[in-house]
Design an enzyme around this catalytic site. Structure first.
Site, short mmCIF file in Angstrom:
data_model
loop_
_atom_site.label_atom_id
_atom_site.label_comp_id
_atom_site.label_asym_id
_atom_site.label_seq_id
_atom_site.Cartn_x
_atom_site.Cartn_y
_atom_site.Cartn_z
N ASN A 1 -27.04 27.42 25.34
CA ASN A 1 -26.38 28.84 25.18
C ASN A 1 -26.13 29.91 24.39
O ASN A 1 -24.77 29.64 24.20
CB ASN A 1 -25.44 29.23 27.51
CG ASN A 1 -25.34 30.45 27.40
OD1 ASN A 1 -26.24 31.32 27.17
ND2 ASN A 1 -24.51 30.55 28.73
N LYS B 1 -25.85 33.02 24.03
CA LYS B 1 -25.03 34.01 25.32
C LYS B 1 -25.30 35.39 24.21
O LYS B 1 -26.86 35.47 23.77
CB LYS B 1 -23.75 33.75 25.10
CG LYS B 1 -23.19 32.46 25.86
CD LYS B 1 -21.83 32.15 25.81
CE LYS B 1 -21.41 31.20 26.75
NZ LYS B 1 -20.65 30.69 27.22
N HIS C 1 -24.50 31.64 35.19
CA HIS C 1 -23.39 31.06 34.58
C HIS C 1 -22.38 31.79 34.66
O HIS C 1 -22.56 32.70 35.48
CB HIS C 1 -23.88 31.57 33.08
CG HIS C 1 -22.73 31.06 31.95
ND1 HIS C 1 -21.95 32.03 32.15
CD2 HIS C 1 -23.74 30.00 30.91
CE1 HIS C 1 -21.55 31.62 31.06
NE2 HIS C 1 -21.97 30.02 30.51
N GLU D 1 -20.37 33.64 33.34
CA GLU D 1 -20.09 34.85 33.18
C GLU D 1 -20.68 36.13 33.59
O GLU D 1 -20.10 37.25 34.29
CB GLU D 1 -20.16 34.83 32.01
CG GLU D 1 -19.08 34.25 30.27
CD GLU D 1 -19.60 33.53 29.19
OE1 GLU D 1 -20.91 34.62 28.63
OE2 GLU D 1 -18.94 32.83 28.55
N GLU E 1 -18.90 23.86 34.62
CA GLU E 1 -18.68 24.45 34.29
C GLU E 1 -17.78 24.77 34.89
O GLU E 1 -17.22 26.11 34.71
CB GLU E 1 -20.16 25.29 33.29
CG GLU E 1 -20.51 25.34 33.13
CD GLU E 1 -21.35 26.09 31.41
OE1 GLU E 1 -21.30 25.39 30.48
OE2 GLU E 1 -21.82 27.61 31.76
N GLY F 1 -14.82 28.77 25.98
CA GLY F 1 -14.61 29.22 25.01
C GLY F 1 -13.24 29.12 24.96
O GLY F 1 -12.68 30.05 24.27
N SER G 1 -16.05 23.41 25.86
CA SER G 1 -16.00 23.33 24.74
C SER G 1 -16.08 22.01 24.55
O SER G 1 -15.33 20.97 23.71
CB SER G 1 -14.18 23.40 24.77
OG SER G 1 -13.21 24.52 25.27
P1 13P Z 1 -18.27 26.81 24.85
O1 13P Z 1 -18.83 25.32 24.95
O2 13P Z 1 -17.74 27.95 24.07
O3 13P Z 1 -17.33 26.84 25.83
O4 13P Z 1 -19.10 27.99 26.14
C1 13P Z 1 -19.65 27.11 27.53
C2 13P Z 1 -20.67 27.48 27.88
O5 13P Z 1 -20.23 28.41 28.74
C3 13P Z 1 -22.15 27.31 27.46
O6 13P Z 1 -23.04 27.69 28.79
#
Ligand code: 13P
Length: 253
Positions: free
Chosen positions: A11, A13, A99, A101, A171, A177, A216
């Site tokens: 992803n 983003k 997601h 976010e 997740e 992140g 992560s």
């Molecule tokens: P990270 O791998 O940067 O932690 O992000 C995971 C994520 O949100 C994938 O959709």
């Protein structure tokens, strides 16, 4: 035990470029990683058509394009939004739904996520349902009730058929992140719980539905996570923007 094809999804983003599309596709092709696994890339919407075009030029049939989000309606006065039809026309085959976010920054409820999930499914695209708990929910023992509510929203709208052709991504928000991935043991416990929920409405689907872990994932921790029996791959954020790291994670799956 049912053999499930591993999936590694990136992803991007609000990151990436045409140059990154070129680099990633070239490295996927050269490494041959997509022969034994399914690779999914979700770039920003402005790159969907370019990605689709380039993937066809490289003849990468096992690399799939996913939309990062769709609107739950088909059309209308919704400036800046993208419908499932537009995503499909731009080459998307999969759609990330809910997601964390989207849920936290854009206030997307589980009910709206479920509508998007069903839109994708009914348009012949594969939804990737993201679920996960916050730090506070984890610390107050609400992980399972949070996940239950997120998954039940889709069950209520789509019934047991809904999970036949989808992916679920666990997740945990505290791991996204932050550099602090869930331990393989904890992730396995939660994945088993999610599979159990699906089994409660459809035992057959529970055997085949693929559940990805996200949060992560790096080349250093991917093997231990992927070796767990109920973890069928990963949804990668940061490391998905670095082609060498992403390919390494694909190889570990
Ligand atoms: P990270 O791998 O940067 O932690 O992000 C995971 C994520 O949100 C994938 O959709």
């Amino acid at each position: 035990m049912t053999k499930r094809m591993p999936v590694v999804a990136a992803n991007w983003k609000m990151n990436g470029s045409r140059e990154l599309v070129n680099q990633v596709l070239l490295q996927i092709k050269q490494s041959g990683v997509c022969q034994d696994i399914e690779v999914v890339i979700s770039p920003p919407a402005t790159l969907y058509s370019y990605f689709d075009e380039q993937k066809k030029i490289h003849e990468l049939d096992h690399v799939f394009l996913a939309a990062q989000n769709i609107n739950e309606l088909d059309n209308g006065a919704l400036t800046g939004e993208i419908s499932v039809g537009l995503a499909k026309e731009s080459g998307c085959q999969w759609v990330i739904c809910g997601h964390s976010e989207r849920r936290s920054l854009f206030k997307e409820t589980s009910k709206v996520t479920a509508k998007k999930f069903m839109k994708a499914l009914n348009a012949g695209l594969k939804p990737i349902l993201c679920v996960g708990e916050t730090t506070e929910e984890k610390e107050t023992g609400k992980t399972f009730s949070r996940l239950t509510a997120q998954i039940e929203a889709v069950m209520h709208l789509g019934g047991k058929q809904a999970f036949k052709d989808c992916l679920i991504a666990y997740e945990p928000i505290w791991a996204v992140g932050t550099g602090q991935a869930a331990s393989p043991e904890l992730a396995q416990e939660i994945h088993r719980f999610i599979r159990g929920m699906i089994a409660s409405i459809c035992p057959e689907t529970a055997k085949t539905v693929r559940i990805l872990y996200g949060g992560s994932i790096k080349p250093e921790n991917a093997a231990a996570l992927f070796s767990q029996p109920d973890i069928d791959g990963g949804l990668i954020g940061g490391a998905g923007l670095v082609p060498e790291q992403f390919i390494k994670i694909c190889q570990l799956a």
